[in-house]
Design a protein around this motif. Structure first.
Motif, PDB file in Angstrom:
ATOM      1  N   SER A   1       1.550  56.796  67.040  1.00 59.72           N
ATOM      2  CA  SER A   1       2.824  57.152  66.399  1.00 59.72           C
ATOM      3  C   SER A   1       3.103  56.239  65.210  1.00 59.72           C
ATOM      4  CB  SER A   1       3.969  57.047  67.413  1.00 59.72           C
ATOM      5  OG  SER A   1       3.764  57.902  68.510  1.00 59.72           O
ATOM      6  N   ILE A   2       2.898  54.938  65.422  1.00 56.80           N
ATOM      7  CA  ILE A   2       3.145  53.978  64.344  1.00 56.80           C
ATOM      8  C   ILE A   2       2.120  54.154  63.231  1.00 56.80           C
ATOM      9  CG2 ILE A   2       3.245  51.524  63.780  1.00 56.80           C
ATOM     10  CD1 ILE A   2       4.173  51.096  66.737  1.00 56.80           C
ATOM     11  N   LEU A   3       0.872  54.414  63.612  1.00 56.64           N
ATOM     12  CA  LEU A   3      -0.170  54.648  62.608  1.00 56.64           C
ATOM     13  C   LEU A   3       0.211  55.819  61.710  1.00 56.64           C
ATOM     14  CD1 LEU A   3      -3.192  54.101  61.683  1.00 56.64           C
ATOM     15  CD2 LEU A   3      -3.802  55.940  63.247  1.00 56.64           C
ATOM     16  N   TYR A   4       0.645  56.935  62.312  1.00 51.97           N
ATOM     17  CA  TYR A   4       1.045  58.104  61.529  1.00 51.97           C
ATOM     18  C   TYR A   4       2.227  57.772  60.621  1.00 51.97           C
ATOM     19  CZ  TYR A   4      -1.725  60.623  65.061  1.00 51.97           C
ATOM     20  OH  TYR A   4      -2.725  61.056  65.882  1.00 51.97           O
ATOM     21  N   TYR A   5       3.170  57.004  61.156  1.00 46.44           N
ATOM     22  CA  TYR A   5       4.350  56.675  60.363  1.00 46.44           C
ATOM     23  C   TYR A   5       3.983  55.769  59.186  1.00 46.44           C
ATOM     24  CZ  TYR A   5       9.018  55.094  59.112  1.00 46.44           C
ATOM     25  OH  TYR A   5      10.169  54.793  58.416  1.00 46.44           O
ATOM     26  N   LEU A   6       3.080  54.831  59.406  1.00 50.09           N
ATOM     27  CA  LEU A   6       2.642  53.964  58.303  1.00 50.09           C
ATOM     28  C   LEU A   6       1.973  54.783  57.200  1.00 50.09           C
ATOM     29  CD1 LEU A   6       1.211  50.869  60.221  1.00 50.09           C
ATOM     30  CD2 LEU A   6       3.387  51.035  58.995  1.00 50.09           C
TER      31      LEU A   6
ATOM     32  N   MET B   1      -7.045  60.250  51.295  1.00 51.60           N
ATOM     33  CA  MET B   1      -7.707  59.046  51.806  1.00 51.60           C
ATOM     34  C   MET B   1      -6.732  58.263  52.688  1.00 51.60           C
ATOM     35  SD  MET B   1     -10.424  57.191  51.910  1.00 51.60           S
ATOM     36  CE  MET B   1     -10.944  55.516  52.271  1.00 51.60           C
ATOM     37  N   ARG B   2      -7.132  58.008  53.912  1.00 55.97           N
ATOM     38  CA  ARG B   2      -6.280  57.277  54.828  1.00 55.97           C
ATOM     39  C   ARG B   2      -6.228  55.794  54.480  1.00 55.97           C
ATOM     40  NH1 ARG B   2      -2.958  60.862  56.652  1.00 55.97           N
ATOM     41  NH2 ARG B   2      -3.935  62.591  57.763  1.00 55.97           N
ATOM     42  N   ARG B   3      -5.056  55.193  54.720  1.00 50.20           N
ATOM     43  CA  ARG B   3      -4.875  53.776  54.416  1.00 50.20           C
ATOM     44  C   ARG B   3      -5.045  52.912  55.668  1.00 50.20           C
ATOM     45  NH1 ARG B   3      -2.193  50.534  50.499  1.00 50.20           N
ATOM     46  NH2 ARG B   3      -2.647  48.403  51.099  1.00 50.20           N
ATOM     47  N   TYR B   4      -4.777  53.478  56.856  1.00 49.79           N
ATOM     48  CA  TYR B   4      -4.793  52.690  58.081  1.00 49.79           C
ATOM     49  C   TYR B   4      -5.704  53.320  59.136  1.00 49.79           C
ATOM     50  CZ  TYR B   4      -0.593  50.843  55.856  1.00 49.79           C
ATOM     51  OH  TYR B   4       0.291  50.291  54.954  1.00 49.79           O
ATOM     52  N   GLU B   5      -6.160  52.486  60.069  1.00 48.61           N
ATOM     53  CA  GLU B   5      -6.948  52.993  61.181  1.00 48.61           C
ATOM     54  C   GLU B   5      -6.586  52.223  62.450  1.00 48.61           C
ATOM     55  OE1 GLU B   5     -11.060  52.499  60.378  1.00 48.61           O
ATOM     56  OE2 GLU B   5     -11.001  50.312  60.323  1.00 48.61           O
ATOM     57  N   LEU B   6      -6.781  52.902  63.570  1.00 50.14           N
ATOM     58  CA  LEU B   6      -6.487  52.298  64.866  1.00 50.14           C
ATOM     59  C   LEU B   6      -7.768  51.738  65.459  1.00 50.14           C
ATOM     60  CD1 LEU B   6      -4.425  51.814  67.145  1.00 50.14           C
ATOM     61  CD2 LEU B   6      -5.077  54.047  68.076  1.00 50.14           C
ATOM     62  N   GLU B   7      -7.720  50.485  65.900  1.00 52.82           N
ATOM     63  CA  GLU B   7      -8.872  49.851  66.525  1.00 52.82           C
ATOM     64  C   GLU B   7      -8.500  49.395  67.925  1.00 52.82           C
ATOM     65  OE1 GLU B   7     -10.305  46.671  64.132  1.00 52.82           O
ATOM     66  OE2 GLU B   7     -10.843  47.955  62.433  1.00 52.82           O
ATOM     67  N   THR B   8      -9.487  49.351  68.792  1.00 51.96           N
ATOM     68  CA  THR B   8      -9.271  48.870  70.160  1.00 51.96           C
ATOM     69  C   THR B   8     -10.291  47.792  70.479  1.00 51.96           C
ATOM     70  OG1 THR B   8     -10.720  50.577  71.089  1.00 51.96           O
ATOM     71  CG2 THR B   8      -8.373  51.087  70.952  1.00 51.96           C
TER      72      THR B   8
ATOM     73  N   VAL C   1      13.844  62.925  59.218  1.00 50.59           N
ATOM     74  CA  VAL C   1      13.686  64.375  59.400  1.00 50.59           C
ATOM     75  C   VAL C   1      12.442  64.855  58.658  1.00 50.59           C
ATOM     76  CG1 VAL C   1      14.667  66.632  58.834  1.00 50.59           C
ATOM     77  CG2 VAL C   1      16.117  64.869  59.842  1.00 50.59           C
ATOM     78  N   LYS C   2      12.242  64.343  57.446  1.00 56.11           N
ATOM     79  CA  LYS C   2      11.054  64.729  56.672  1.00 56.11           C
ATOM     80  C   LYS C   2       9.773  64.248  57.354  1.00 56.11           C
ATOM     81  CE  LYS C   2      13.089  65.190  52.070  1.00 56.11           C
ATOM     82  NZ  LYS C   2      13.140  64.652  50.683  1.00 56.11           N
ATOM     83  N   PHE C   3       9.843  63.105  58.042  1.00 61.51           N
ATOM     84  CA  PHE C   3       8.683  62.634  58.814  1.00 61.51           C
ATOM     85  C   PHE C   3       8.336  63.629  59.919  1.00 61.51           C
ATOM     86  CE2 PHE C   3       7.270  59.941  62.537  1.00 61.51           C
ATOM     87  CZ  PHE C   3       5.960  59.792  62.100  1.00 61.51           C
ATOM     88  N   LEU C   4       9.350  64.161  60.584  1.00 64.82           N
ATOM     89  CA  LEU C   4       9.117  65.174  61.621  1.00 64.82           C
ATOM     90  C   LEU C   4       8.404  66.393  61.054  1.00 64.82           C
ATOM     91  CD1 LEU C   4      12.517  65.045  63.567  1.00 64.82           C
ATOM     92  CD2 LEU C   4      10.275  64.372  64.452  1.00 64.82           C
ATOM     93  N   TYR C   5       8.851  66.861  59.896  1.00 67.51           N
ATOM     94  CA  TYR C   5       8.226  68.043  59.293  1.00 67.51           C
ATOM     95  C   TYR C   5       6.839  67.730  58.736  1.00 67.51           C
ATOM     96  CZ  TYR C   5      12.395  70.852  59.924  1.00 67.51           C
ATOM     97  OH  TYR C   5      13.423  71.572  60.490  1.00 67.51           O
ATOM     98  N   TRP C   6       6.640  66.495  58.338  1.00 66.47           N
ATOM     99  CA  TRP C   6       5.304  66.034  57.899  1.00 66.47           C
ATOM    100  C   TRP C   6       4.327  66.102  59.072  1.00 66.47           C
ATOM    101  CZ3 TRP C   6       2.339  61.625  59.133  1.00 66.47           C
ATOM    102  CH2 TRP C   6       1.366  61.238  58.213  1.00 66.47           C
ATOM    103  N   LEU C   7       4.791  65.667  60.228  1.00 62.88           N
ATOM    104  CA  LEU C   7       3.971  65.771  61.440  1.00 62.88           C
ATOM    105  C   LEU C   7       3.723  67.230  61.800  1.00 62.88           C
ATOM    106  CD1 LEU C   7       5.783  63.070  63.611  1.00 62.88           C
ATOM    107  CD2 LEU C   7       3.425  62.894  62.792  1.00 62.88           C
ATOM    108  N   LYS C   8       4.794  68.023  61.751  1.00 61.13           N
ATOM    109  CA  LYS C   8       4.703  69.430  62.127  1.00 61.13           C
ATOM    110  C   LYS C   8       3.698  70.165  61.249  1.00 61.13           C
ATOM    111  CE  LYS C   8       6.172  73.015  64.502  1.00 61.13           C
ATOM    112  NZ  LYS C   8       5.903  73.126  65.947  1.00 61.13           N
ATOM    113  N   ALA C   9       3.601  69.759  59.999  1.00 58.86           N
ATOM    114  CA  ALA C   9       2.656  70.383  59.056  1.00 58.86           C
ATOM    115  C   ALA C   9       1.231  69.911  59.282  1.00 58.86           C
ATOM    116  CB  ALA C   9       3.092  70.095  57.626  1.00 58.86           C
ATOM    117  N   GLY C  10       1.034  68.971  60.197  1.00 59.57           N
ATOM    118  CA  GLY C  10      -0.313  68.488  60.502  1.00 59.57           C
ATOM    119  C   GLY C  10      -0.860  67.493  59.503  1.00 59.57           C
ATOM    120  N   LYS C  11       0.000  66.886  58.695  1.00 56.68           N
ATOM    121  CA  LYS C  11      -0.476  65.961  57.669  1.00 56.68           C
ATOM    122  C   LYS C  11      -0.887  64.603  58.232  1.00 56.68           C
ATOM    123  CE  LYS C  11       2.100  68.103  53.893  1.00 56.68           C
ATOM    124  NZ  LYS C  11       3.097  67.922  52.810  1.00 56.68           N
ATOM    125  N   HIS C  12      -0.640  64.408  59.516  1.00 52.40           N
ATOM    126  CA  HIS C  12      -0.991  63.129  60.145  1.00 52.40           C
ATOM    127  C   HIS C  12      -2.464  63.069  60.538  1.00 52.40           C
ATOM    128  CE1 HIS C  12      -0.332  65.969  63.329  1.00 52.40           C
ATOM    129  NE2 HIS C  12      -0.761  65.130  64.257  1.00 52.40           N
TER     130      HIS C  12
END
Length: 372
Positions: A54-59, A1-8, A85-96
């Motif tokens: 980028s910030i959304l994924y990091y949050l 379950m996602r905690r954050y969302e991007l709005e415009t 470094v673990k954030f990079l691998y988290w992204l690489k795994a597609g968890k974002h």
């Protein structure tokens, strides 16, 4: 379950980005303040959107770790480095992303996300100096000489744990491919769009931002690029720069034919490229419409061409015609010559041939024959 969302939110031609906490429905203040800073700094909407993602994924990442932004400053150097470094691998795994069909991002994309996160942290440090600095960003020093010959030491901060980036070189479109696509186009507008991309080397956002009442020198066949923030379709010149490009007589004649054909649509606004059918007929054409058109052409011809491939085509054709790298750099609007070199299909064989030609013309450089 996602905690954050991007709005415009859009106000006229301006687009504002917000990150909202889905659980509390509150806007997350620090990222939103940073994104407003990016808007005031005249960054393009695409740049701001990527920073926001980028910030959304990091949050999301630190939420999974049950951490807060400020907690990261308290970590020791080794732990802080490992965190990123673990954030990079988290992204690489597609968890974002929650999209199961989403392809794993390449290393360069992951690094770009982290660089955006670091820019966000640097903003926090400037605004709230009591938090200190990230230990994982080490200092690099190098000497630079200014215009009057004064040397000075420049300090920059960098991260040592980025993923090794794959070499990526976009393919340039070929002339016969362009001809086939032009034949397959069913209207003058699409053909003109292709021709201008191929003959100017402009970015797609620059082409779509052309004001036919101000940016075209009809006497000298010159198309100019100006930086504007109020284009209805969001198109704008990168780096807030001005450039100009001369087009061929044939393409200029085609431009006049297009304006005459669609004068009734064009007379109500000033954008050169407009939608010629559908609900938004007469409105300025946007980037999505261009890619949709090229996708249709790909299905029709089996040939894939993108605006970026046409930009590569422009530079390679000019290089073959004898243009210097510096001229091509100016035409492209590149800040660094290495970026221009990356656009060109320069291969090792050409370097060897050029060396051979040089030595044939300058066979006796150092008077070596007298030493033998």
């Amino acid at each position: 379950m996602r905690r954050y969302e991007l709005e415009t939110e859009r106000e006229g031609s301006a687009v504002y980005f917000f990150i909202r906490d889905i659980e509390t429905l509150d806007i997350v203040l620090l990222p939103t303040k940073y994104l407003m800073h990016k808007i005031r700094s005249k960054c393009s909407p695409n740049t701001i959107r990527r920073s926001a993602l980028s910030i959304l994924y990091y949050l999301e990442y630190i939420h999974e770790k049950e951490q807060e932004l400020i907690d990261i400053y308290q970590m020791p150097y080794v732990e802080q480095t490992e965190h990123f470094v673990k954030f990079l691998y988290w992204l690489k795994a597609g968890k974002h992303t929650q999209d199961e069909n989403h392809r794993s991002p390449n290393n360069g994309t992951c690094n770009a996300y982290l660089k955006d996160v670091f820019r966000f942290y640097l903003f926090i440090e400037e605004e709230y100096q009591q938090f200190g600095e990230l230990k994982a960003l080490s200092y690099n020093y190098f000497m630079a000489v200014d215009a009057v010959g004064v040397k000075k030491s420049i300090r920059s901060r960098s991260f040592k744990g980025y993923l090794k980036e794959e070499e990526h070189k976009a393919r340039a479109a070929k002339k016969d491919e362009i001809v086939e696509i032009l034949k397959a186009c069913t209207n003058i507008r699409d053909r003109l769009l292709m021709l201008l991309l191929a003959e100017t080397g402009y970015r797609i956002g620059e082409i779509l931002g052309i004001d036919y009442s101000k940016d075209i020198d009809y006497r000298n066949h010159i198309i100019r690029v100006y930086f504007r923030e109020d284009n209805e379709n969001g198109a704008r010149a990168k780096n807030a720069e001005y450039r100009s490009a001369k087009i061929s007589k044939d393409t200029f004649d085609f431009l006049n034919l297009y304006i005459a054909e669609y004068r009734k649509l064009l007379q109500h606004q000033t954008s050169l490229f407009v939608n010629i059918s559908g609900d938004n007929i007469g409105k300025p054409m946007n980037v999505e419409a261009v890619y949709s058109m090229l996708k249709r052409m790909e299905k029709k011809t089996g040939i894939k061409i993108t605006p970026h491939m046409l930009r590569h085509y422009f530079g390679n054709e000019r290089r073959k015609a004898g243009w210097s790298l510096e001229l091509i750099q100016l035409a492209y609007g590149h800040r660094h010559i290495q970026t221009t070199i990356n656009y060109l299909d320069i291969v090792d064989d050409e370097l060897l041939d050029a060396s051979q030609e040089f030595y044939e013309k300058h066979s006796s450089l150092y008077g070596i024959e007298e030493l033998l």
